[in-house]
Design an enzyme around this catalytic site. Sequence first.
Site, PDB file in Angstrom:
ATOM      1  N   SER B  55      -7.841  -7.639  -4.273  1.00 26.43           N
ATOM      2  CA  SER B  55      -7.088  -6.486  -3.787  1.00 26.43           C
ATOM      3  C   SER B  55      -6.231  -6.955  -2.634  1.00 26.43           C
ATOM      4  O   SER B  55      -6.679  -7.790  -1.838  1.00 26.43           O
ATOM      5  CB  SER B  55      -8.017  -5.378  -3.277  1.00 26.43           C
ATOM      6  OG  SER B  55      -8.497  -4.591  -4.320  1.00 26.43           O
ATOM      7  N   GLU B  62      10.009  -1.212   4.736  1.00 27.58           N
ATOM      8  CA  GLU B  62      10.479  -0.166   3.817  1.00 27.58           C
ATOM      9  C   GLU B  62       9.323   0.461   3.028  1.00 27.58           C
ATOM     10  O   GLU B  62       9.556   1.133   2.039  1.00 27.58           O
ATOM     11  CB  GLU B  62      11.506  -0.766   2.851  1.00 27.58           C
ATOM     12  CG  GLU B  62      12.722  -1.392   3.531  1.00 27.58           C
ATOM     13  CD  GLU B  62      12.482  -2.821   4.033  1.00 27.58           C
ATOM     14  OE1 GLU B  62      11.395  -3.373   3.790  1.00 27.58           O
ATOM     15  OE2 GLU B  62      13.393  -3.377   4.672  1.00 27.58           O
ATOM     16  N   SER B  63       8.073   0.250   3.434  1.00 25.57           N
ATOM     17  CA  SER B  63       6.853   0.878   2.903  1.00 25.57           C
ATOM     18  C   SER B  63       5.791  -0.150   2.473  1.00 25.57           C
ATOM     19  O   SER B  63       5.272  -0.842   3.324  1.00 25.57           O
ATOM     20  CB  SER B  63       7.114   1.937   1.852  1.00 25.57           C
ATOM     21  OG  SER B  63       7.796   3.037   2.447  1.00 25.57           O
ATOM     22  N   HIS B  68      -4.289  -4.368  -7.225  1.00 23.63           N
ATOM     23  CA  HIS B  68      -5.722  -4.484  -7.497  1.00 23.63           C
ATOM     24  C   HIS B  68      -5.842  -5.149  -8.861  1.00 23.63           C
ATOM     25  O   HIS B  68      -5.211  -4.687  -9.822  1.00 23.63           O
ATOM     26  CB  HIS B  68      -6.408  -3.121  -7.511  1.00 23.63           C
ATOM     27  CG  HIS B  68      -6.187  -2.363  -6.235  1.00 23.63           C
ATOM     28  ND1 HIS B  68      -6.843  -2.684  -5.067  1.00 23.63           N
ATOM     29  CD2 HIS B  68      -5.363  -1.339  -5.922  1.00 23.63           C
ATOM     30  CE1 HIS B  68      -6.429  -1.877  -4.106  1.00 23.63           C
ATOM     31  NE2 HIS B  68      -5.532  -1.046  -4.601  1.00 23.63           N
ATOM     32  N   CYS B  83      11.752   2.381   0.544  1.00 21.96           N
ATOM     33  CA  CYS B  83      12.627   3.403   1.090  1.00 21.96           C
ATOM     34  C   CYS B  83      14.006   2.812   1.307  1.00 21.96           C
ATOM     35  O   CYS B  83      14.139   1.604   1.488  1.00 21.96           O
ATOM     36  CB  CYS B  83      12.113   3.888   2.432  1.00 21.96           C
ATOM     37  SG  CYS B  83      10.503   4.629   2.276  1.00 21.96           S
TER      38      CYS B  83
END
Lengths: 134, 134
Positions: B55, B62-63, B68, B83
């Site tokens: 993981s 930008e986020s 996983h 974004c």
Amino acid sequence: MEALGRQILVEFYDCDESKINDVSYIENSLIQATKASKATIISHNFHKFSPYGVSGVVVIAESHVAIHTWPEYNYCAVDIFTCGDTIDPWVIQEHLKGYLESKNVSSMEMKRGMFRMPEGQKLLFKPDQNLQPN
Amino acid sequence: MEALGRQILVEFYDCDESKINDVSYIENSLIQATKASKATIISHNFHKFSPYGVSGVVVIAESHVAIHTWPEYNYCAVDIFTCGDTIDPWVIQEHLKGYLESKNVSSMEMKRGMFRMPEGQKLLFKPDQNLQPN
């Protein structure tokens, strides 16, 4: 069809502007909400942007919880991804709704990792340790 | 309606089992794929589970990009949240498809943070620095 995981995408609108611009408050909120679901926290990592906004992720043994906040729009995007049937992702959503003081919430649950299993076999989100050599 | 962000949820099926069980390989793949999109990496944090699975999350300005993996099912769940209009999340998806050697990909793009803006105002994913006091 069976699914390995569930993911809830949450749009928290009309949140408290100052709270969602406070990186410590947001980090603590995600940790507390995640703990309430009994998920196992592996790591957490949060950042404050200048002049506005917080991004952060709590990685859990059962996947992750992520947040991005836009205080200037009173909005937070939250993703809650969980695996297995011991964790209820909606517990996290409910707690966050309170912490963020969101007055307008839109949520969608999706299934992730879809498999058609042969008769008699179960899709396991983590291996059955009893079947492992160690 | 305008959106603050775009999120691609990707189901990578039929991946290379050994590669998606290799935490260094997965971490490097996400970093390289993210760099290819020209996103700004803020942090990255990856974990190996016993006996299988990885993981990890790359937090970007930008986020985020999260993964996983379930090597035992040759499957990876990937979320690409971006974004602004300078980053193309599909560049990340395309690069990851190659790195994970996925032969069966299912992707869905969603808009996050929807707002109806008043006439003449634009939804900004980050504040216009020219309008800030500093």
